[in-house]
Motif scaffolding. Sequence first.
Motif, PDB file in Angstrom:
ATOM      1  N   SER A   1       0.813  -1.213   0.000  1.00  0.00           N
ATOM      2  CA  SER A   1       0.000   0.000   0.000  1.00  0.00           C
ATOM      3  C   SER A   1       0.853   1.273   0.000  1.00  0.00           C
ATOM      4  N   TYR A   2       2.053   1.202   0.547  1.00  0.00           N
ATOM      5  CA  TYR A   2       2.884   2.411   0.599  1.00  0.00           C
ATOM      6  C   TYR A   2       3.257   2.856  -0.810  1.00  0.00           C
ATOM      7  N   GLU A   3       3.647   1.855  -1.603  1.00  0.00           N
ATOM      8  CA  GLU A   3       4.053   2.197  -2.954  1.00  0.00           C
ATOM      9  C   GLU A   3       2.875   2.740  -3.744  1.00  0.00           C
ATOM     10  N   ARG A   4       1.730   2.114  -3.553  1.00  0.00           N
ATOM     11  CA  ARG A   4       0.540   2.568  -4.274  1.00  0.00           C
ATOM     12  C   ARG A   4       0.174   3.986  -3.843  1.00  0.00           C
ATOM     13  N   ALA A   5       0.178   4.228  -2.540  1.00  0.00           N
ATOM     14  CA  ALA A   5      -0.162   5.563  -2.026  1.00  0.00           C
ATOM     15  C   ALA A   5       0.804   6.595  -2.604  1.00  0.00           C
ATOM     16  N   PHE A   6       2.075   6.218  -2.649  1.00  0.00           N
ATOM     17  CA  PHE A   6       3.080   7.152  -3.150  1.00  0.00           C
ATOM     18  C   PHE A   6       2.877   7.400  -4.636  1.00  0.00           C
ATOM     19  N   GLU A   7       2.812   6.319  -5.402  1.00  0.00           N
ATOM     20  CA  GLU A   7       2.739   6.496  -6.854  1.00  0.00           C
ATOM     21  C   GLU A   7       1.472   7.214  -7.303  1.00  0.00           C
ATOM     22  N   ASP A   8       0.364   6.924  -6.630  1.00  0.00           N
ATOM     23  CA  ASP A   8      -0.896   7.561  -7.031  1.00  0.00           C
ATOM     24  C   ASP A   8      -1.136   8.869  -6.275  1.00  0.00           C
ATOM     25  N   MET A   9      -0.230   9.275  -5.447  1.00  0.00           N
ATOM     26  CA  MET A   9      -0.439  10.424  -4.552  1.00  0.00           C
ATOM     27  C   MET A   9      -1.798  10.273  -3.865  1.00  0.00           C
ATOM     28  N   ASN A  10      -1.997   9.117  -3.272  1.00  0.00           N
ATOM     29  CA  ASN A  10      -3.322   8.833  -2.726  1.00  0.00           C
ATOM     30  C   ASN A  10      -3.250   8.014  -1.440  1.00  0.00           C
ATOM     31  N   PRO A  11      -3.339   8.685  -0.295  1.00  0.00           N
ATOM     32  CA  PRO A  11      -3.247   7.970   0.985  1.00  0.00           C
ATOM     33  C   PRO A  11      -4.381   6.970   1.219  1.00  0.00           C
ATOM     34  N   ALA A  12      -5.400   6.976   0.361  1.00  0.00           N
ATOM     35  CA  ALA A  12      -6.506   6.027   0.560  1.00  0.00           C
ATOM     36  C   ALA A  12      -5.992   4.589   0.570  1.00  0.00           C
ATOM     37  N   ALA A  13      -4.892   4.334  -0.149  1.00  0.00           N
ATOM     38  CA  ALA A  13      -4.332   2.976  -0.162  1.00  0.00           C
ATOM     39  C   ALA A  13      -3.876   2.573   1.242  1.00  0.00           C
ATOM     40  N   LEU A  14      -3.335   3.530   1.989  1.00  0.00           N
ATOM     41  CA  LEU A  14      -2.919   3.226   3.360  1.00  0.00           C
ATOM     42  C   LEU A  14      -4.138   3.006   4.253  1.00  0.00           C
ATOM     43  N   CYS A  15      -5.165   3.816   4.033  1.00  0.00           N
ATOM     44  CA  CYS A  15      -6.402   3.673   4.816  1.00  0.00           C
ATOM     45  C   CYS A  15      -6.981   2.275   4.606  1.00  0.00           C
ATOM     46  N   GLU A  16      -6.988   1.868   3.353  1.00  0.00           N
ATOM     47  CA  GLU A  16      -7.537   0.570   2.992  1.00  0.00           C
ATOM     48  C   GLU A  16      -6.761  -0.548   3.699  1.00  0.00           C
ATOM     49  N   SER A  17      -5.441  -0.466   3.638  1.00  0.00           N
ATOM     50  CA  SER A  17      -4.609  -1.490   4.243  1.00  0.00           C
ATOM     51  C   SER A  17      -4.812  -1.523   5.762  1.00  0.00           C
ATOM     52  N   ALA A  18      -4.844  -0.337   6.382  1.00  0.00           N
ATOM     53  CA  ALA A  18      -5.035  -0.272   7.834  1.00  0.00           C
ATOM     54  C   ALA A  18      -6.391  -0.872   8.210  1.00  0.00           C
ATOM     55  N   TYR A  19      -7.397  -0.546   7.413  1.00  0.00           N
ATOM     56  CA  TYR A  19      -8.731  -1.080   7.717  1.00  0.00           C
ATOM     57  C   TYR A  19      -8.772  -2.597   7.529  1.00  0.00           C
ATOM     58  N   ASN A  20      -8.124  -3.087   6.484  1.00  0.00           N
ATOM     59  CA  ASN A  20      -8.096  -4.548   6.272  1.00  0.00           C
ATOM     60  C   ASN A  20      -7.426  -5.259   7.439  1.00  0.00           C
ATOM     61  N   ILE A  21      -6.338  -4.686   7.917  1.00  0.00           N
ATOM     62  CA  ILE A  21      -5.639  -5.310   9.045  1.00  0.00           C
ATOM     63  C   ILE A  21      -6.525  -5.272  10.284  1.00  0.00           C
ATOM     64  N   ALA A  22      -7.125  -4.109  10.551  1.00  0.00           N
ATOM     65  CA  ALA A  22      -7.930  -3.965  11.769  1.00  0.00           C
ATOM     66  C   ALA A  22      -9.148  -4.879  11.736  1.00  0.00           C
ATOM     67  N   SER A  23      -9.794  -4.974  10.589  1.00  0.00           N
ATOM     68  CA  SER A  23     -11.004  -5.805  10.594  1.00  0.00           C
ATOM     69  C   SER A  23     -10.637  -7.282  10.644  1.00  0.00           C
ATOM     70  N   ALA A  24      -9.523  -7.679  10.037  1.00  0.00           N
ATOM     71  CA  ALA A  24      -9.083  -9.075  10.157  1.00  0.00           C
ATOM     72  C   ALA A  24      -8.693  -9.367  11.605  1.00  0.00           C
ATOM     73  N   PHE A  25      -8.081  -8.374  12.249  1.00  0.00           N
ATOM     74  CA  PHE A  25      -7.730  -8.577  13.660  1.00  0.00           C
ATOM     75  C   PHE A  25      -8.988  -8.766  14.503  1.00  0.00           C
ATOM     76  N   SER A  26      -9.996  -7.939  14.251  1.00  0.00           N
ATOM     77  CA  SER A  26     -11.219  -8.026  15.060  1.00  0.00           C
ATOM     78  C   SER A  26     -11.847  -9.415  14.959  1.00  0.00           C
ATOM     79  N   ARG A  27     -11.839  -9.962  13.743  1.00  0.00           N
ATOM     80  CA  ARG A  27     -12.410 -11.311  13.578  1.00  0.00           C
ATOM     81  C   ARG A  27     -11.577 -12.338  14.337  1.00  0.00           C
ATOM     82  N   PHE A  28     -10.282 -12.207  14.223  1.00  0.00           N
ATOM     83  CA  PHE A  28      -9.382 -13.140  14.906  1.00  0.00           C
ATOM     84  C   PHE A  28      -9.577 -13.040  16.424  1.00  0.00           C
ATOM     85  N   TYR A  29      -9.672 -11.832  16.906  1.00  0.00           N
ATOM     86  CA  TYR A  29      -9.817 -11.562  18.332  1.00  0.00           C
ATOM     87  C   TYR A  29     -11.168 -12.097  18.849  1.00  0.00           C
TER      88      TYR A  29
END
Length: 585
Positions: free
Chosen positions: A514-542
Amino acid sequence: MEKITSKLSAIVSAAFAEAGYDPSLGAVSVSDRADLCQFQCNGALSGAKLYHKAPIMIARDVAEKLSPRAEFSLAEAVPPGFINLSLSDGYLAALVSEISRDENLGVPQCEKPETIVIDYGGPNVAKELHIGHLRSAIIGEALKRTARATGRTVYGDVHFGDWGTPYGLTIAEYKVRHPDWACFREDFDPERDSFPDIDEKELNAIYPFASAKSKEDPEFKAAARQVVVDLQNRKPGIYAIWKKMKDVSVSSVKQIYKRLGVDFDYWYGECDADVFTPELIEILKEKGLLHESEGAQVVDVAEEGDKISVPPIIVKKSDNSSIYATWDLATIIQRERDFKPDRIWYLTDKRQSLHFLQVFRCAKKAGLVPETTELRHLGFGAMTGSDGKPFKTRDGGVLPLKALVETVDGAALEKLKDSEYISGDKTEIAHAIGMAALKFGDMQNQPIKDYIFDIDKFLAFDGKTGTYLLYTVTRINSILKKAGIGYDEPLEYKKITVDGERSLALAVALCGESYERAFEDMNPAALCESAYNIASAFSRFYHDNRILTEENPETRQSWLALCAVTRRTLVKLLDCLGIETVENM
Ligand code: ARG
């Protein structure tokens, strides 16, 4: 550490070669169909023409080479010629461990050193920061942090609007209101004469007033014009009041940026660029680019094939004064001299797109930067009210940024009111949560689009919100604390024990993409997406597993390692978004 798709591409490319095909067909991407597989390679489809063979046959040949490998649990050719791939649990766990040990936590580093100047913020003297200044500040800050995380050298420059006509008008109006001020005397001496304090409220109100007045009062307009000339010549009294105005604006702007967690390396303004104007004019003349049009000095920047009309860029107005575009060009000279940047990025709302197109073309034509320097503008949409119209205050005014921050903080505090988990300063925690909500609510959208400011939605504890992400981090904090594990311990993640763990491990492993995508597209939404994917996968695991009370000590330890690396990758993503986490909430 290389990103996962690069590692996989290398493996798949080798398999293409082994099967007798061009290895460049082996590019792997994250799967579009997470229900079928984790990754995919579409190279066989492009190979069909090259080898006059059905793509599925090529895909089968390659999948056959991949199947026995320990990295994959699935390597399958599917019609019409995709190769579907999923990682073996052992390889996935090893990748997560590698991230945990990596000094950059899995963020791929740029291949060769690179320097970038990011021009964001764009405040103006004598104008209070308002919500129109929000997006440039927070998106710019996020891009700066993201670029730094990928190993690039980045300079943030605020590019203060502080020179030219608006300040001539403002100072002329001060002169009308306060003719007794020493700075307006011909013999003003900054060493000797005292200087009255400038009231910030008056300062912010005076420009719109003076601007309107100049339209009806030619005499006033002429007086203001003279002030601009005096300012240009650094006439002591005029320069002194200008300096004072700038100091007042800068200190107020700095406070608000600080509250927003936005920070600049350089506080240059148009006035600093103006000293390069003579050099600019010299270069443009020398290259024969400057010509007169309706009295103004302009450079043609239209190109064949333009779909929109691109008018000549005005470098000097008919009265020989410099304008916005002049200083943007002059600033490029200064940046090239000081930083030799590989890229210069600009962030403003999208209404300035044409301006930057003209500036960039002119800069390249004049050779102010090498042909290879990337000049790029990110033009973004507006934050709107629920009616989709630009956000306004109740009385129809523009909301100051300070008031926006206060509103958001207030709403966050209200939400926290009944929380028993908070130790520490509730107002500061509320502020962190408020800013997380605001920033995530903004940056999860495509920058180019308008979005609706909805603080209740942004602050919701569940859903794709900054609040949810901070909350997830606090949950992990509490697990690690109870287990006596330090937040930054790089623990060995041994193996995937239960099914629900796999998607969390995969989400963590994919954060680097996501870092490369955010950088290349000048779009932090890629980081938001990745953070959300991690958090929601964590919630299910938890939700599905009792981590702390798990009886098998090896499983428990491995899960704790997964929790720790989850936390670190999440915190890093959030940090790159300019979002600070809290200990508990
Ligand atoms: N001060 C400008 C404005 O209010 C924004 C400056 C953006 N940066 C630039 N290099 N032009 O519109």
